[in-house]
Write a protein that holds these residues in place. Structure first.
Motif, mmCIF file in Angstrom:
data_model
loop_
_atom_site.group_PDB
_atom_site.id
_atom_site.type_symbol
_atom_site.label_atom_id
_atom_site.label_comp_id
_atom_site.label_asym_id
_atom_site.label_seq_id
_atom_site.Cartn_x
_atom_site.Cartn_y
_atom_site.Cartn_z
ATOM 1 N N CYS A 19 0.779 -1.124 -0.156
ATOM 2 C CA CYS A 19 0.045 0.285 0.278
ATOM 3 C C CYS A 19 0.521 1.665 -0.014
ATOM 4 O O CYS A 19 1.628 1.269 0.445
ATOM 5 C CB CYS A 19 -0.964 0.185 1.653
ATOM 6 S SG CYS A 19 -1.474 1.147 1.614
ATOM 7 N N CYS A 22 0.580 3.558 3.509
ATOM 8 C CA CYS A 22 0.520 2.654 4.878
ATOM 9 C C CYS A 22 1.724 1.754 4.626
ATOM 10 O O CYS A 22 2.461 1.254 5.712
ATOM 11 C CB CYS A 22 -0.778 2.074 6.115
ATOM 12 S SG CYS A 22 -1.540 0.412 4.946
ATOM 13 N N CYS A 34 -4.676 -0.613 0.475
ATOM 14 C CA CYS A 34 -4.659 -1.431 1.349
ATOM 15 C C CYS A 34 -6.018 -0.825 1.542
ATOM 16 O O CYS A 34 -7.051 0.135 1.372
ATOM 17 C CB CYS A 34 -4.339 -1.366 2.329
ATOM 18 S SG CYS A 34 -4.650 -0.296 3.798
ATOM 19 N N CYS A 37 -6.869 2.476 4.115
ATOM 20 C CA CYS A 37 -6.581 3.097 3.346
ATOM 21 C C CYS A 37 -7.620 3.857 2.438
ATOM 22 O O CYS A 37 -8.054 5.238 2.054
ATOM 23 C CB CYS A 37 -5.465 3.715 2.603
ATOM 24 S SG CYS A 37 -3.693 3.748 4.000
#
Ligand SMILES: [Zn+2]
Ligand SMILES: [Zn+2]
Length: 240
Positions: A19, A22, A34, A37
């Motif tokens: 991701c 993050c 992800c 997010c």
């Protein structure tokens, strides 16, 4: 280095399968970011001018600029604001080689277009082309990948009707003026005649680029032009 530049430089090193916001590994169901997010991205809140897309208090009326000089496009929609997770996602698509973000971002953009009363009037999807010198580094602009994604979702063909002009015959102009011209000069192919294209870009700030591109399409005979961008970025030169 500016914050945006630092972020862009940092995501140059992004790995596929992670991701970009993050740094957690993506699982099989994640698309680009992800799930956590993606849940932080939200559609744009607040009122915007239906014609040019800039924020205004009351969206039932055109903004003052559109009242004084009607823009070449009939309508403009932005999915979200250019900050937080959405900003990271767009930068990762533009500069981090994360083409896998084009489909999920395009899906969101297509959904916001489909909700508009004018959606049924669109007959083709036209990406804002990147600068010629940028194409040397990356032949596919983010806007083109997004346009392909939107095209699949709303079932209209994606067609490259615009050409963006580079730094030509501008000897003697200031560097700032040359850059301004290179960023805003478009011409459209004759195939635009009689069409009602949806212009696609990743981010709009003042809306000047969309207006110049829409103007080129109208000059080439487009009946009407509609605009859609993933995100609206506040203009740092404004005081309100
Ligand atoms: Zn994440
Ligand atoms: Zn306006």
């Amino acid at each position: 280095m500016q914050t945006g530049g630092a972020l862009a430089a940092a995501i140059e090193a992004l790995l596929p399968g992670m991701c970009p916001h993050c740094d957690h590994p993506l699982d099989g169901t994640d698309r680009g970011l992800c799930g956590s997010c993606w849940s932080l991205t939200v559609p744009r809140a607040g009122s915007a001018c239906r014609h040019c897309g800039v924020p205004i208090q009351d969206s039932s009326e055109p903004c003052l600029a559109c009242l004084q000089a009607p823009p070449p496009q009939s309508a403009t929609v932005a999915w979200g604001e250019h900050d937080g997770v959405l900003r990271t996602a767009i930068l990762a698509l533009k500069h981090g080689g994360r083409d896998d973000l084009a489909a999920p971002l395009g899906d969101r953009l297509a959904a916001s277009v489909a909700a508009e009363s004018w959606a049924s009037l669109i007959d083709c999807i036209v990406p804002i082309p990147s600068h010629p010198w940028r194409r040397l580094k990356k032949p596919w602009a983010a806007s083109e990948l997004l346009a392909e994604s939107v095209s699949r979702r709303i079932e209209r063909p994606a067609i490259r009707l615009l050409r963006r002009h580079g730094l030509v015959r501008q000897t003697g102009r200031s560097r700032a003026r040359r850059l301004e011209l290179s960023q805003t000069s478009f011409s459209a192919r004759s195939e635009a005649d009689g069409r009602s294209p949806l212009l696609i870009d990743d981010v709009m700030t003042t809306g000047t680029t969309l207006k110049r591109a829409a103007q080129a399409l109208r000059h080439a005979g487009a009946s009407a032009v509609y605009c859609a961008v993933c995100a609206h970025a506040p203009d740092s030169r404004r005081f309100s």
